[in-house]
Enzyme design. Structure first.
Site, PDB file in Angstrom:
ATOM      1  CG  ASP A  10      45.567  11.191  -8.063  1.00 36.34           C
ATOM      2  OD1 ASP A  10      44.434  11.370  -8.371  1.00 36.34           O
ATOM      3  OD2 ASP A  10      46.680  11.657  -8.628  1.00 36.34           O
ATOM      4  CB  SER A  11      44.114   9.745 -12.765  1.00 42.66           C
ATOM      5  OG  SER A  11      45.214  11.396 -11.944  1.00 42.66           O
ATOM      6  CE1 TYR A  42      42.909   6.866 -14.668  1.00 44.85           C
ATOM      7  CE2 TYR A  42      41.328   7.216 -12.649  1.00 44.85           C
ATOM      8  CZ  TYR A  42      42.394   6.990 -13.443  1.00 44.85           C
ATOM      9  OH  TYR A  42      42.661   5.503 -13.825  1.00 44.85           O
ATOM     10  N   GLY A  43      41.483  12.937 -16.264  1.00 45.94           N
ATOM     11  CA  GLY A  43      40.352  14.359 -16.786  1.00 45.94           C
ATOM     12  C   GLY A  43      39.808  14.390 -18.210  1.00 45.94           C
ATOM     13  CB  CYS A  73      41.683  11.370  -9.046  1.00 53.04           C
ATOM     14  SG  CYS A  73      41.076  11.539  -9.923  1.00 53.04           S
ATOM     15  CG  ASN A  74      39.485  16.847  -7.056  1.00 56.40           C
ATOM     16  OD1 ASN A  74      38.884  17.351  -6.426  1.00 56.40           O
ATOM     17  ND2 ASN A  74      40.934  17.462  -6.631  1.00 56.40           N
ATOM     18  CB  THR A  75      39.280  12.885 -12.488  1.00 57.66           C
ATOM     19  OG1 THR A  75      39.936  14.481 -12.671  1.00 57.66           O
ATOM     20  CG2 THR A  75      38.272  12.577 -14.110  1.00 57.66           C
ATOM     21  CD  GLU A 151      50.741  15.139 -14.282  1.00 61.28           C
ATOM     22  OE1 GLU A 151      52.192  14.535 -15.682  1.00 61.28           O
ATOM     23  OE2 GLU A 151      50.717  14.727 -13.462  1.00 61.28           O
ATOM     24  CB  CYS A 182      42.277  19.319 -10.312  1.00 56.99           C
ATOM     25  SG  CYS A 182      43.750  18.759 -11.541  1.00 56.99           S
ATOM     26  CB  THR A 183      44.833  15.968  -7.294  1.00 59.32           C
ATOM     27  OG1 THR A 183      45.512  16.358  -8.788  1.00 59.32           O
ATOM     28  CG2 THR A 183      44.767  15.553  -6.711  1.00 59.32           C
ATOM     29  CG  HIS A 184      47.871  18.117 -11.107  1.00 61.90           C
ATOM     30  ND1 HIS A 184      47.046  17.184 -10.814  1.00 61.90           N
ATOM     31  CD2 HIS A 184      49.488  17.586 -11.980  1.00 61.90           C
ATOM     32  CE1 HIS A 184      48.006  16.268 -11.342  1.00 61.90           C
ATOM     33  NE2 HIS A 184      49.040  16.091 -12.350  1.00 61.90           N
TER      34      HIS A 184
END
Ligand code: DGL
Length: 265
Positions: A10-11, A42-43, A73-75, A151, A182-184
């Site tokens: 992941d980023s 990365y987004g 990571c979706n990005t 975060e 998005c992972t978040h």
């Protein structure tokens, strides 16, 4: 049987939400996780840069001898999957295709929305992958502020509710399902639902990805025969807020043995 580890990248630390789901499904598997914490996010970057960073992450995992790669990571999945596929013959599982698979399993859903980082939304990857006769994408909305909010531990908080309201409230009750690309975002799904309406189904691709990965390993005799897999955790930077951010995704008391590495060479 195959005791090689599963590689996940992941980023940064958002992919830990995917790691967690994979560990639940496949507790016996060894895992190598790489978070490119020196270069996250990365987004907000260009496709070219996301491709370059993602290839470096994938190569790192290949060098660690993994049996498959999970792009958590979706990005990266939306901007770099094709180029990564050209670089390795290992099986690849990614969060974007998993979200489409999860969508297909939903009953009585026609209108959908996509929310993600700017680079993910601007790639329009979900538009390219869905079956138009079955689904209609009503909106694609970048929600970049969600990443730093998560975060910084702003979970179930007023400020996240406000930001979700600003991004999403005009789309309230407009769709039956929304892909959280998005992972978040799964961590703040309460705020997202407050803005979009309680009836909306929120798709977290990590759930489908972990099930598909398990199915693949079992079908191909690729699973480990161990009972307790070990996690090897690499990051490219350890900042002063690292522990706090990691605990947002893994819970307060989780212990991580971290190794620092470099991808720029
Ligand atoms: N992990 C990224 C994703 O899922 C979010 C953070 C970033 O922008 O790098 O898109």
């Amino acid at each position: 049987m195959n005791r090689k580890p599963i590689g996940i990248f992941d980023s940064g630390l958002g992919g830990l939400s995917v790691l967690k789901k994979i560990q639940q499904q496949l507790p016996g598997e060894d895992i190598v996780y790489l978070g490119d914490t020196a270069r996250v996010p990365y987004g907000t970057r260009s496709k070219k840069t996301i491709e370059r960073f993602s290839i470096q992450c994938a190569r790192f995992l290949v060098d660690k001898g993994v049996k498959c790669i999970v792009i958590a990571c979706n990005t990266s999945s939306s901007n770099a999957l094709e180029i990564i596929k050209k670089q390795t013959s290992l099986p690849i599982f990614d969060v974007v295709n998993s979200s489409i698979e999860a969508l297909k399993e939903l009953k009585s859903v026609k209108n959908i929305g996509v929310i993600g980082t700017s680079a993910t939304v601007n790639s329009h990857i979900h538009r390219k992958l869905i079956n138009f006769r079955k689904f209609k994408i009503v909106f694609e909305i970048p929600c970049p502020l969600f990443v730093p909010l998560v975060e910084n531990g702003e979970i179930e908080s007023k400020i996240t509710d406000l930001v979700a309201h600003k991004y999403l409230s005009k789309k309230r009750d407009k769709v039956q399902a929304v892909i959280m690309a998005c992972t978040h975002f799964p961590i703040i799904k309460k705020s997202i639902k407050k803005a979009l309406g309680e009836k909306v189904t929120l798709i977290d691709p990590a759930e489908k990805l972990s099930l598909s990965l398990k199915e693949y390993l079992l079908k191909n005799n690729f699973e480990s025969d161990r009972n307790n897999g070990k996690l090897t955790f690499y990051v490219t930077d350890i900042s002063s807020t690292f522990k706090d951010t990691a605990s947002v995704f893994l819970g307060k008391h989780s212990q991580l043995k971290i190794r620092k590495t470099s991808l720029d060479n």
